[in-house]
Design a protein around this motif. Structure first.
Motif, PDB file in Angstrom:
ATOM      1  N   ARG A 100      -1.070 -18.266 -10.705  1.00 46.99           N
ATOM      2  CA  ARG A 100      -1.336 -18.908  -9.408  1.00 46.99           C
ATOM      3  C   ARG A 100      -0.407 -18.354  -8.334  1.00 46.99           C
ATOM      4  O   ARG A 100      -0.842 -18.027  -7.232  1.00 46.99           O
ATOM      5  N   ILE A 101       0.863 -18.211  -8.640  1.00 45.79           N
ATOM      6  CA  ILE A 101       1.828 -17.682  -7.671  1.00 45.79           C
ATOM      7  C   ILE A 101       1.535 -16.213  -7.375  1.00 45.79           C
ATOM      8  O   ILE A 101       1.486 -15.794  -6.222  1.00 45.79           O
ATOM      9  N   VAL A 141      -0.561 -11.645  -3.886  1.00 45.99           N
ATOM     10  CA  VAL A 141      -1.394 -10.449  -3.700  1.00 45.99           C
ATOM     11  C   VAL A 141      -2.555 -10.705  -2.746  1.00 45.99           C
ATOM     12  O   VAL A 141      -2.917  -9.824  -1.966  1.00 45.99           O
ATOM     13  N   ASN A 142      -3.132 -11.898  -2.792  1.00 47.74           N
ATOM     14  CA  ASN A 142      -4.217 -12.207  -1.852  1.00 47.74           C
ATOM     15  C   ASN A 142      -3.710 -12.184  -0.417  1.00 47.74           C
ATOM     16  O   ASN A 142      -4.375 -11.663   0.484  1.00 47.74           O
ATOM     17  N   THR A 143      -2.540 -12.734  -0.190  1.00 45.28           N
ATOM     18  CA  THR A 143      -1.964 -12.758   1.154  1.00 45.28           C
ATOM     19  C   THR A 143      -1.620 -11.357   1.620  1.00 45.28           C
ATOM     20  O   THR A 143      -1.953 -10.972   2.758  1.00 45.28           O
ATOM     21  N   LEU A 144      -0.962 -10.568   0.773  1.00 45.87           N
ATOM     22  CA  LEU A 144      -0.614  -9.195   1.158  1.00 45.87           C
ATOM     23  C   LEU A 144      -1.855  -8.367   1.465  1.00 45.87           C
ATOM     24  O   LEU A 144      -1.904  -7.668   2.487  1.00 45.87           O
ATOM     25  N   ALA A 145      -2.849  -8.431   0.590  1.00 47.48           N
ATOM     26  CA  ALA A 145      -4.066  -7.633   0.800  1.00 47.48           C
ATOM     27  C   ALA A 145      -4.766  -8.035   2.090  1.00 47.48           C
ATOM     28  O   ALA A 145      -5.241  -7.178   2.847  1.00 47.48           O
ATOM     29  N   SER A 146      -4.809  -9.320   2.360  1.00 46.46           N
ATOM     30  CA  SER A 146      -5.448  -9.801   3.586  1.00 46.46           C
ATOM     31  C   SER A 146      -4.676  -9.360   4.829  1.00 46.46           C
ATOM     32  O   SER A 146      -5.256  -8.834   5.778  1.00 46.46           O
ATOM     33  N   GLU A 147      -3.373  -9.569   4.814  1.00 47.25           N
ATOM     34  CA  GLU A 147      -2.556  -9.231   5.985  1.00 47.25           C
ATOM     35  C   GLU A 147      -2.466  -7.731   6.229  1.00 47.25           C
ATOM     36  O   GLU A 147      -2.407  -7.293   7.370  1.00 47.25           O
ATOM     37  N   LEU A 148      -2.447  -6.940   5.147  1.00 44.87           N
ATOM     38  CA  LEU A 148      -2.341  -5.491   5.286  1.00 44.87           C
ATOM     39  C   LEU A 148      -3.703  -4.822   5.392  1.00 44.87           C
ATOM     40  O   LEU A 148      -3.788  -3.614   5.618  1.00 44.87           O
ATOM     41  N   ASN A 149      -4.765  -5.622   5.177  1.00 50.78           N
ATOM     42  CA  ASN A 149      -6.145  -5.119   5.232  1.00 50.78           C
ATOM     43  C   ASN A 149      -6.338  -3.938   4.278  1.00 50.78           C
ATOM     44  O   ASN A 149      -6.771  -2.853   4.679  1.00 50.78           O
ATOM     45  N   ILE A 150      -5.974  -4.164   3.013  1.00 49.79           N
ATOM     46  CA  ILE A 150      -6.075  -3.130   1.986  1.00 49.79           C
ATOM     47  C   ILE A 150      -6.890  -3.653   0.807  1.00 49.79           C
ATOM     48  O   ILE A 150      -7.036  -4.859   0.634  1.00 49.79           O
ATOM     49  N   PRO A 151      -7.438  -2.744  -0.022  1.00 56.90           N
ATOM     50  CA  PRO A 151      -8.244  -3.172  -1.168  1.00 56.90           C
ATOM     51  C   PRO A 151      -7.422  -3.891  -2.233  1.00 56.90           C
ATOM     52  O   PRO A 151      -6.243  -3.591  -2.434  1.00 56.90           O
ATOM     53  N   LEU A 152      -8.097  -4.813  -2.900  1.00 53.04           N
ATOM     54  CA  LEU A 152      -7.491  -5.640  -3.945  1.00 53.04           C
ATOM     55  C   LEU A 152      -8.357  -5.545  -5.194  1.00 53.04           C
ATOM     56  O   LEU A 152      -9.568  -5.754  -5.133  1.00 53.04           O
ATOM     57  N   TYR A 153      -7.717  -5.230  -6.329  1.00 52.96           N
ATOM     58  CA  TYR A 153      -8.435  -5.055  -7.589  1.00 52.96           C
ATOM     59  C   TYR A 153      -7.842  -5.952  -8.663  1.00 52.96           C
ATOM     60  O   TYR A 153      -6.643  -6.218  -8.664  1.00 52.96           O
ATOM     61  N   ASN A 154      -8.708  -6.376  -9.604  1.00 53.10           N
ATOM     62  CA  ASN A 154      -8.172  -7.053 -10.776  1.00 53.10           C
ATOM     63  C   ASN A 154      -7.786  -5.985 -11.793  1.00 53.10           C
ATOM     64  O   ASN A 154      -8.004  -4.790 -11.566  1.00 53.10           O
ATOM     65  N   HIS A 155      -7.237  -6.385 -12.923  1.00 61.45           N
ATOM     66  CA  HIS A 155      -6.746  -5.431 -13.920  1.00 61.45           C
ATOM     67  C   HIS A 155      -7.863  -4.649 -14.605  1.00 61.45           C
ATOM     68  O   HIS A 155      -7.595  -3.679 -15.296  1.00 61.45           O
TER      69      HIS A 155
END
Length: 110
Positions: A67-68, A73-87
């Motif tokens: 959860r933490i 990672v959700n906040t960083l990806a949103s704020e930096l406008n970069i792609p987010l992947y799961n494992h």
């Protein structure tokens, strides 16, 4: 710079490109995780703005750790406008933790 984060176990794993860092947080993961990432970026002469994509170990694993980590990672990806992947390499607009089983929620006493 690619960032990989795994908070599914008591030992947090952070990878910045090919550099791997491990740290065992006690009960202070929420308080110290972002600073840990910041410090390791600085050690590599980088900032948050140098991150180009994020991969997160979305589970199964520790409820609180996932959860933490997902929040960070959700906040960083949103704020930096970069792609987010799961494992698994699947791209997501947000990561939802996979706890490996349904939530064990106690019934109200009243």
């Amino acid at each position: 710079m690619k960032l990989y984060l795994d908070t599914s176990t008591p030992e947090t794993v952070l990878k910045l490109n090919d550099q791997e860092y491990r740290y065992t947080f006690a009960n202070d993961l929420a308080e110290k995780l972002l600073q840990f990432i910041h410090d390791k970026l600085q050690e590599n002469g980088k900032t948050f703005q140098d991150i180009t994509e994020i991969t997160f170990m979305s589970g199964p694993g520790s409820f609180t750790g996932l959860r933490i980590g997902a929040t960070v990672v959700n906040t960083l990806a949103s704020e930096l406008n970069i792609p987010l992947y799961n494992h698994r390499g699947e791209k997501h607009p947000i990561i939802t933790p996979d706890y490996g089983r349904p939530a064990n929620i106690s019934k109200p006493r009243k």
